[in-house]
Design a protein around this motif. Sequence first.
Motif, PDB file in Angstrom:
ATOM      1  N   LYS A  44      19.341 -53.587 -42.116  1.00 34.88           N
ATOM      2  CA  LYS A  44      20.315 -54.673 -41.931  1.00 34.88           C
ATOM      3  C   LYS A  44      21.747 -54.169 -41.896  1.00 34.88           C
ATOM      4  O   LYS A  44      22.662 -54.921 -41.629  1.00 34.88           O
ATOM      5  CB  LYS A  44      20.161 -55.700 -43.054  1.00 34.88           C
ATOM      6  N   ALA A  45      21.936 -52.921 -42.217  1.00 33.44           N
ATOM      7  CA  ALA A  45      23.298 -52.363 -42.185  1.00 33.44           C
ATOM      8  C   ALA A  45      23.803 -52.362 -40.743  1.00 33.44           C
ATOM      9  O   ALA A  45      23.010 -52.438 -39.801  1.00 33.44           O
ATOM     10  CB  ALA A  45      23.277 -50.941 -42.727  1.00 33.44           C
ATOM     11  N   ARG A  46      25.107 -52.276 -40.581  1.00 36.20           N
ATOM     12  CA  ARG A  46      25.651 -52.297 -39.230  1.00 36.20           C
ATOM     13  C   ARG A  46      25.123 -51.120 -38.402  1.00 36.20           C
ATOM     14  O   ARG A  46      24.818 -51.257 -37.216  1.00 36.20           O
ATOM     15  CB  ARG A  46      27.171 -52.261 -39.309  1.00 36.20           C
ATOM     16  N   VAL A  47      25.019 -49.967 -39.021  1.00 29.15           N
ATOM     17  CA  VAL A  47      24.301 -48.862 -38.377  1.00 29.15           C
ATOM     18  C   VAL A  47      22.996 -48.708 -39.149  1.00 29.15           C
ATOM     19  O   VAL A  47      22.982 -48.156 -40.249  1.00 29.15           O
ATOM     20  CB  VAL A  47      25.114 -47.545 -38.442  1.00 29.15           C
ATOM     21  N   PRO A  48      21.876 -49.240 -38.594  1.00 33.44           N
ATOM     22  CA  PRO A  48      20.612 -49.157 -39.325  1.00 33.44           C
ATOM     23  C   PRO A  48      20.186 -47.693 -39.514  1.00 33.44           C
ATOM     24  O   PRO A  48      20.389 -46.870 -38.619  1.00 33.44           O
ATOM     25  CB  PRO A  48      19.614 -49.887 -38.413  1.00 33.44           C
ATOM     26  N   ILE A  49      19.626 -47.396 -40.677  1.00 35.05           N
ATOM     27  CA  ILE A  49      19.187 -46.017 -40.936  1.00 35.05           C
ATOM     28  C   ILE A  49      17.848 -46.002 -41.675  1.00 35.05           C
ATOM     29  O   ILE A  49      17.456 -47.000 -42.272  1.00 35.05           O
ATOM     30  CB  ILE A  49      20.202 -45.209 -41.788  1.00 35.05           C
ATOM     31  N   VAL A  50      17.188 -44.864 -41.623  1.00 31.67           N
ATOM     32  CA  VAL A  50      16.057 -44.589 -42.504  1.00 31.67           C
ATOM     33  C   VAL A  50      16.541 -43.509 -43.463  1.00 31.67           C
ATOM     34  O   VAL A  50      17.039 -42.466 -43.023  1.00 31.67           O
ATOM     35  CB  VAL A  50      14.830 -44.084 -41.709  1.00 31.67           C
ATOM     36  N   LYS A  51      16.445 -43.790 -44.763  1.00 29.65           N
ATOM     37  CA  LYS A  51      16.854 -42.805 -45.769  1.00 29.65           C
ATOM     38  C   LYS A  51      15.601 -42.129 -46.309  1.00 29.65           C
ATOM     39  O   LYS A  51      14.604 -42.812 -46.531  1.00 29.65           O
ATOM     40  CB  LYS A  51      17.534 -43.508 -46.953  1.00 29.65           C
ATOM     41  N   TYR A  52      15.640 -40.845 -46.515  1.00 26.50           N
ATOM     42  CA  TYR A  52      14.516 -40.195 -47.197  1.00 26.50           C
ATOM     43  C   TYR A  52      14.962 -38.892 -47.839  1.00 26.50           C
ATOM     44  O   TYR A  52      16.057 -38.392 -47.576  1.00 26.50           O
ATOM     45  CB  TYR A  52      13.333 -39.978 -46.255  1.00 26.50           C
ATOM     46  N   HIS A  53      14.085 -38.396 -48.710  1.00 29.05           N
ATOM     47  CA  HIS A  53      14.354 -37.101 -49.335  1.00 29.05           C
ATOM     48  C   HIS A  53      13.343 -36.106 -48.775  1.00 29.05           C
ATOM     49  O   HIS A  53      12.138 -36.367 -48.795  1.00 29.05           O
ATOM     50  CB  HIS A  53      14.211 -37.218 -50.854  1.00 29.05           C
ATOM     51  N   GLN A  54      13.834 -35.001 -48.224  1.00 28.86           N
ATOM     52  CA  GLN A  54      12.923 -33.958 -47.719  1.00 28.86           C
ATOM     53  C   GLN A  54      12.803 -32.922 -48.839  1.00 28.86           C
ATOM     54  O   GLN A  54      13.723 -32.120 -49.056  1.00 28.86           O
ATOM     55  CB  GLN A  54      13.492 -33.398 -46.412  1.00 28.86           C
ATOM     56  N   GLN A  55      11.666 -32.967 -49.554  1.00 31.03           N
ATOM     57  CA  GLN A  55      11.578 -32.098 -50.736  1.00 31.03           C
ATOM     58  C   GLN A  55      11.447 -30.626 -50.397  1.00 31.03           C
ATOM     59  O   GLN A  55      11.783 -29.781 -51.218  1.00 31.03           O
ATOM     60  CB  GLN A  55      10.401 -32.443 -51.650  1.00 31.03           C
ATOM     61  N   LEU A  56      10.967 -30.292 -49.215  1.00 32.68           N
ATOM     62  CA  LEU A  56      10.753 -28.877 -48.907  1.00 32.68           C
ATOM     63  C   LEU A  56      12.065 -28.174 -48.538  1.00 32.68           C
ATOM     64  O   LEU A  56      12.151 -26.953 -48.554  1.00 32.68           O
ATOM     65  CB  LEU A  56       9.732 -28.733 -47.785  1.00 32.68           C
ATOM     66  N   THR A  57      13.071 -28.962 -48.164  1.00 32.63           N
ATOM     67  CA  THR A  57      14.382 -28.363 -47.923  1.00 32.63           C
ATOM     68  C   THR A  57      15.389 -28.850 -48.959  1.00 32.63           C
ATOM     69  O   THR A  57      16.550 -28.427 -48.960  1.00 32.63           O
ATOM     70  CB  THR A  57      14.910 -28.701 -46.502  1.00 32.63           C
ATOM     71  N   GLY A  58      14.964 -29.773 -49.804  1.00 31.90           N
ATOM     72  CA  GLY A  58      15.828 -30.272 -50.880  1.00 31.90           C
ATOM     73  C   GLY A  58      16.962 -31.172 -50.388  1.00 31.90           C
ATOM     74  O   GLY A  58      17.989 -31.270 -51.043  1.00 31.90           O
ATOM     75  N   LEU A  59      16.781 -31.808 -49.211  1.00 38.02           N
ATOM     76  CA  LEU A  59      17.898 -32.574 -48.640  1.00 38.02           C
ATOM     77  C   LEU A  59      17.671 -34.084 -48.671  1.00 38.02           C
ATOM     78  O   LEU A  59      16.558 -34.555 -48.394  1.00 38.02           O
ATOM     79  CB  LEU A  59      18.111 -32.161 -47.178  1.00 38.02           C
ATOM     80  N   ASP A  60      18.726 -34.817 -49.009  1.00 39.27           N
ATOM     81  CA  ASP A  60      18.703 -36.271 -48.866  1.00 39.27           C
ATOM     82  C   ASP A  60      19.167 -36.579 -47.452  1.00 39.27           C
ATOM     83  O   ASP A  60      20.231 -36.102 -47.028  1.00 39.27           O
ATOM     84  CB  ASP A  60      19.658 -36.927 -49.876  1.00 39.27           C
ATOM     85  N   CYS A  61      18.363 -37.343 -46.719  1.00 37.59           N
ATOM     86  CA  CYS A  61      18.637 -37.524 -45.288  1.00 37.59           C
ATOM     87  C   CYS A  61      18.905 -38.981 -44.933  1.00 37.59           C
ATOM     88  O   CYS A  61      18.270 -39.882 -45.489  1.00 37.59           O
ATOM     89  CB  CYS A  61      17.430 -37.071 -44.464  1.00 37.59           C
ATOM     90  N   ASP A  62      19.819 -39.204 -43.999  1.00 36.40           N
ATOM     91  CA  ASP A  62      20.083 -40.520 -43.402  1.00 36.40           C
ATOM     92  C   ASP A  62      19.842 -40.382 -41.906  1.00 36.40           C
ATOM     93  O   ASP A  62      20.593 -39.678 -41.226  1.00 36.40           O
ATOM     94  CB  ASP A  62      21.552 -40.943 -43.605  1.00 36.40           C
ATOM     95  N   LEU A  63      18.809 -41.045 -41.418  1.00 36.70           N
ATOM     96  CA  LEU A  63      18.445 -40.882 -40.010  1.00 36.70           C
ATOM     97  C   LEU A  63      18.830 -42.138 -39.239  1.00 36.70           C
ATOM     98  O   LEU A  63      18.408 -43.240 -39.599  1.00 36.70           O
ATOM     99  CB  LEU A  63      16.927 -40.657 -39.956  1.00 36.70           C
ATOM    100  N   SER A  64      19.630 -41.982 -38.178  1.00 33.11           N
ATOM    101  CA  SER A  64      20.044 -43.159 -37.402  1.00 33.11           C
ATOM    102  C   SER A  64      19.718 -42.935 -35.928  1.00 33.11           C
ATOM    103  O   SER A  64      19.292 -41.864 -35.522  1.00 33.11           O
ATOM    104  CB  SER A  64      21.555 -43.391 -37.573  1.00 33.11           C
ATOM    105  N   ILE A  65      19.951 -43.972 -35.165  1.00 34.17           N
ATOM    106  CA  ILE A  65      19.713 -43.855 -33.720  1.00 34.17           C
ATOM    107  C   ILE A  65      20.940 -44.434 -33.025  1.00 34.17           C
ATOM    108  O   ILE A  65      21.565 -45.369 -33.540  1.00 34.17           O
ATOM    109  CB  ILE A  65      18.414 -44.589 -33.332  1.00 34.17           C
ATOM    110  N   ASN A  66      21.301 -43.858 -31.895  1.00 40.14           N
ATOM    111  CA  ASN A  66      22.419 -44.387 -31.095  1.00 40.14           C
ATOM    112  C   ASN A  66      23.757 -44.398 -31.819  1.00 40.14           C
ATOM    113  O   ASN A  66      24.636 -45.152 -31.433  1.00 40.14           O
ATOM    114  CB  ASN A  66      22.137 -45.837 -30.642  1.00 40.14           C
ATOM    115  N   ASN A  67      23.931 -43.604 -32.865  1.00 40.88           N
ATOM    116  CA  ASN A  67      25.216 -43.584 -33.557  1.00 40.88           C
ATOM    117  C   ASN A  67      26.086 -42.477 -32.952  1.00 40.88           C
ATOM    118  O   ASN A  67      26.460 -41.520 -33.607  1.00 40.88           O
ATOM    119  CB  ASN A  67      24.972 -43.357 -35.054  1.00 40.88           C
TER     120      ASN A  67
END
Length: 541
Positions: free
Chosen positions: A273-296
Motif C-alpha cells: 500500500k506504500a506509494r512505492v510498493p515493495i517486498v521486504k525480506y532478509h537474505q540470511q546467506l548474505t546477511g542483508l535486509d532487502c527492499d525489492l521494488s519495481i518500476n522505481n
Amino acid sequence: IFENFDSLLTKRRCQAERSIVVEVPSVNSLDHVLHSCCAIGQVSSLFHYTTFNKYVNKHKEMLLVEFSEPISAREMMLYCPTSSSACLPVRSPFFQYHDQRTSPAPLRQSQSLSTDNLNRQEQVEKQKIFRENLLSDKDLKQSIFSCNSISEQMKLFYDKTKLTDLGSRLRFLTCRQVEVALAGPLPHLSALPFGSSVNGFGHCLSDLDMVMQLEHSELVRACPEWAESFVLQNASDTAFGQQRVSSTRFLELVADVLRSTSPGCTQIVKVLKARVPIVKYHQQLTGLDCDLSINNWSGLYMSELLYQYSALDARVAPLLFCLRLWAKEAQLTSQHPGRWITNFSITTLALYYLISLRILPPFELLKKHARPEDARVAENSLDCSYLRSLSRIAALHSPPKATRSLTLEDLLLGFFSFYDEFDFRKHGLTIIYGKTFIKPDSSAMYIQNPLDGSLNVSRNVTLEEVERFSMAVTRALHSLHQDAPQTSPGWGLLSLWSSSDHRPLQAISLDWNLIFNNDVKKSPPHSAEHSSADSNVSPQN
Ligand code: CTP
Ligand code: MG
C-alpha cells in the motif's frame, strides 16, 4: 571510480554472473571446497565470510567463489541437485557443501584440468582468500581516538566502515538470486541495486534497495516510432495491463516465488500500500535486509546522480559518512520511515552546502549538457536526462582554487555553521540551481527533489524534528569547537558519538496486520519498532 554509473553496474553484474556462494561446514573445509571448485572451472577469486543469523542466533561459514567464466556458475546451478524432497527443480547461486573427502569429487569430461594444473591453481588461489573482519565499535573508536586531526578521524571512519569489495559483490549476488528465481517467466529481468549500495555513501551495514527491470533497457530506449501506434491485444483489460494493479500483483507473485524457491530469503513482508510498493525480506546467506521494488526508476536515477556527485570530489563521501553518523547518534534519523529526517535528506543538504561553495556543480549544469545517450525517462514520464560522464563534468566545472585546500574538518564545521544559520521556517533549498527560495507551502523543511522539481524530499519532516535538527547542529558545532585536547576521551569526531541527553525517537508498537496484509501473520517483520503512522509513507516523495 568508473567513468559512469552504467560501467559500475555492468562490471559488478558480470562478476555476480560468474559467482556463487557456498556454505561450508567449517573453515577447515575451505581447501577441499576450493579443490572441488577448481574441478568445475578456473577460479579467479575467493572470499571467506561469516554470517550471523540474528533470528536463530547462529553463525555460518560462507565462501564466495568467483569463477573466470560465467558458464562455470551456470553449470553449477544446472547440475547440482536440489534437495530430494523438492518436487520442482530450484535454481539459485547459493550452495551447501557436503564433505566428500573419502571420495573426492570426480572431474567431468568437459573439464580437462590435469591434477598438476589443479594443484598449481590451488596454490595461487589460496592466497586470494579474503576474510571480512569488521572492526568492533570499541576498536573503531580506539583507532579514531589515536588519530592526529579531525580530518584524519573522518577519513579513517570512512575507510573502516564503507562498503567493501566483498560487501558490494554480495549485494549484486543477492540481486542475481532474484533474476535466477524469475528467469523462467521473465528471461530478460534485471534486478539492480540502488540507494546506498551503489551511490558511494554505502556503509557496510546498509540495507539493500533493489529495483526490477522487466525488459532490456536497450529495447525500451530504442523503441521505434511505429511501436507507439500499437498496443498488444488485451494488454489494457487484464490485471497486468494496468500499471498500479500490475505492479502490486507482480510483487505478490515475486514474494511467493522468493518464499517458495529461494534459499536464505526469510522474513518476507509485502508492503503493497506504500506509494512505492515493495517486498521486504532478509537474505540470511548474505546477511542483508532487502527492499525489492519495481518500476522505481527515479530512485535508480537519483542514486546515479548521487554516485556522480560522490565520485567528483574525494571529500564528499567521508563528509557524508560523518554526517550520517552524527545524525544517527543524535537520533535525528531512524531505520524506519516516519516524521524524521532521512539519510537521503541529509545527503541533499550536504550536496547543497558543497554546491554553494562551488566544490560541486549545480544539477542544472548536468541537465544542460545531457547528450542523446544520456536520455532517460522514469516512471510517470519523468525526464531524468542529465550528463553521465565524470570526465566531461570535471571538464565543465572547475571548483574555485580556494576551496581545494579546505580540509574534511573545514567542511564538517562549515556544514554545521551553514545550517546553524539557515532559516528553515522561511526558506527552501534546491540543488538544481544551488539557491534558496521562499517556501511555497507550509512544510517544515523544504528540499526540492532535483529530478522532479514539484516534489519536496523532506515533506515528511515535522516542525518538531526540524527544531531537533537545528539544536543538534548547534550542539555539534559547540562540541567540535571545544578544542578538547587529543588526549581527552571524546575529542573531535568522537564528540559526535552518542550522548545520553538526547530524547530518543519514540518507539510505537506496530500492528502490521492492520497496516499491510494477512501475509504478515506468517512472517514477522524485521523489528517491532515501527510507527503505525508510517506504514504508507513512501521512500519516494
Ligand atoms: N530516493 C529518492 N527520493 C526520495 C527518497 C529516496 O529518489 N525522496 C532514492 C535515492 O536514490 C536514495 C534511494 O531512493 O538513495 C534509497 O533511499 P533510502 O534507502 O532512503 O536512502 P539510502 O541512500 O539508501 O540511505 P540508507 O543507507 O539510509 O538506506
Ligand atoms: Mg537504502
